[in-house]
Design a protein around this motif. Structure first.
Motif, PDB file in Angstrom:
ATOM      1  N   GLY A  38      18.802 -60.647  36.043  1.00  0.00           N
ATOM      2  CA  GLY A  38      19.890 -61.322  35.379  1.00  0.00           C
ATOM      3  C   GLY A  38      19.670 -62.820  35.406  1.00  0.00           C
ATOM      4  O   GLY A  38      18.665 -63.319  35.909  1.00  0.00           O
ATOM      5  N   LEU A 258      23.708 -57.152  33.647  1.00  0.00           N
ATOM      6  CA  LEU A 258      22.462 -57.905  33.516  1.00  0.00           C
ATOM      7  C   LEU A 258      22.317 -58.386  32.081  1.00  0.00           C
ATOM      8  O   LEU A 258      22.722 -57.730  31.122  1.00  0.00           O
ATOM      9  CB  LEU A 258      21.275 -57.024  33.887  1.00  0.00           C
ATOM     10  N   ASP A 259      21.727 -59.567  31.939  1.00  0.00           N
ATOM     11  CA  ASP A 259      21.484 -60.094  30.600  1.00  0.00           C
ATOM     12  C   ASP A 259      20.461 -59.235  29.851  1.00  0.00           C
ATOM     13  O   ASP A 259      20.521 -59.074  28.646  1.00  0.00           O
ATOM     14  CB  ASP A 259      20.974 -61.535  30.686  1.00  0.00           C
ATOM     15  N   ARG A 261      18.052 -55.651  30.663  1.00  0.00           N
ATOM     16  CA  ARG A 261      17.647 -54.599  31.601  1.00  0.00           C
ATOM     17  C   ARG A 261      16.200 -54.156  31.403  1.00  0.00           C
ATOM     18  O   ARG A 261      15.755 -53.188  31.993  1.00  0.00           O
ATOM     19  CB  ARG A 261      18.587 -53.387  31.462  1.00  0.00           C
TER      20      ARG A 261
END
Length: 262
Positions: A38, A258-259, A261
């Motif tokens: 992230g 998470l931004d 994955r």
């Protein structure tokens, strides 16, 4: 994922010791395992070993690295020998090492989140006891804690029920003193504010010699009104069960999004 074996000096123990560490890594072409990170420091799981194990055992006997990879989670696995995560009467100050020194060193060595909502602890057998003691003693540090086949009734050391082949275990840990309330998980349940308690996860195989202690512990948690998930399934004191249970625990964690994955 990145895997490190970290050797370092502990002031609390007065000796050099080790921890095994898994760190998240962004991957796109790795076959069979997607890594993720992230934009903020990653969440962290402290994963504690059992009485006859060491800091490498979780990595060698389960697929925990594969399970945490898509979560972008770091895993810290410290070495504590046969200490029962206690400041021993005849041995090292392992409770001080675990609860005070280790988090400070981890913060110095690695870029990881120190937010309560990103911090978790779990362990098996002796490590299940250690995880619960740590989370109940410092509930402001952990969002969730898990005990897998935990030695949750510390008085079992005194009666040799926990480890009958090591009759002097209790003497090394406690000397001739009674088990202190600060080390008694049943006592600690009454010290935690139910509105600010970590989420607790207790599992044990129904054929495990520790099953009745774990059932009693679950009853005590329910009476204390603390948040709880349980898993009592067929099985003994063995790694096949713990490999399944760590997956179940991880699946229920409140991991921040998470931004990417991977």
């Amino acid at each position: 994922m990145a895997h490190l074996r970290c050797d370092f000096y502990s002031d609390a123990l007065g000796l050099s010791t080790s921890m095994t560490v898994i760190l998240p890594q962004q991957t796109r072409t790795q076959i069979g395992m997607a890594g993720a990170v992230g934009s903020e420091p990653p969440p962290v799981l402290y994963l504690l070993h059992g009485l006859s194990d060491d800091d490498t055992t979780w990595l060698r006997r389960t697929s925990v690295e594969r399970y945490v990879a898509p979560l972008g989670m770091a895993v810290i696995m410290p070495q504590v020998h046969r200490s029962f995560y206690h400041d021993q009467a005849y041995g090292g100050a392992y409770w001080t090492f675990l609860s005070e020194e280790l988090p400070e060193l981890v913060g110095q060595f690695f870029r990881l989140s120190d937010r309560r909502e990103d911090t978790f602890v779990a362990g098996l057998s002796m490590g299940g006891y250690g995880a619960m003691r740590w989370a109940l003693t410092y509930p402001d540090r952990f969002a969730a804690a898990a005990s897998f086949s935990g030695a949750v009734n510390i008085t079992g050391i005194r009666t040799n029920r926990v480890r009958p082949d090591d009759p002097r275990l209790s003497e090394r840990i406690f000397g001739s003193d009674p088990v202190p309330e600060s080390a008694d998980l049943f006592h600690l349940l009454g010290t935690v504010d139910r509105d600010h308690s970590p989420s607790l996860y207790v599992s044990c195989g129904t054929e495990d010699r520790l099953i009745e202690d774990n059932r009693s512990y679950v009853t005590a948690i329910e009476e204390a009104g603390l948040p709880l998930r349980t898993s009592f399934v067929p099985g003994e004191h063995e790694w096949g069960l713990w490999d399944l249970e760590i997956q179940s625990f991880l699946a229920g964690l409140p991991i921040r999004g998470l931004d990417d994955r991977g």
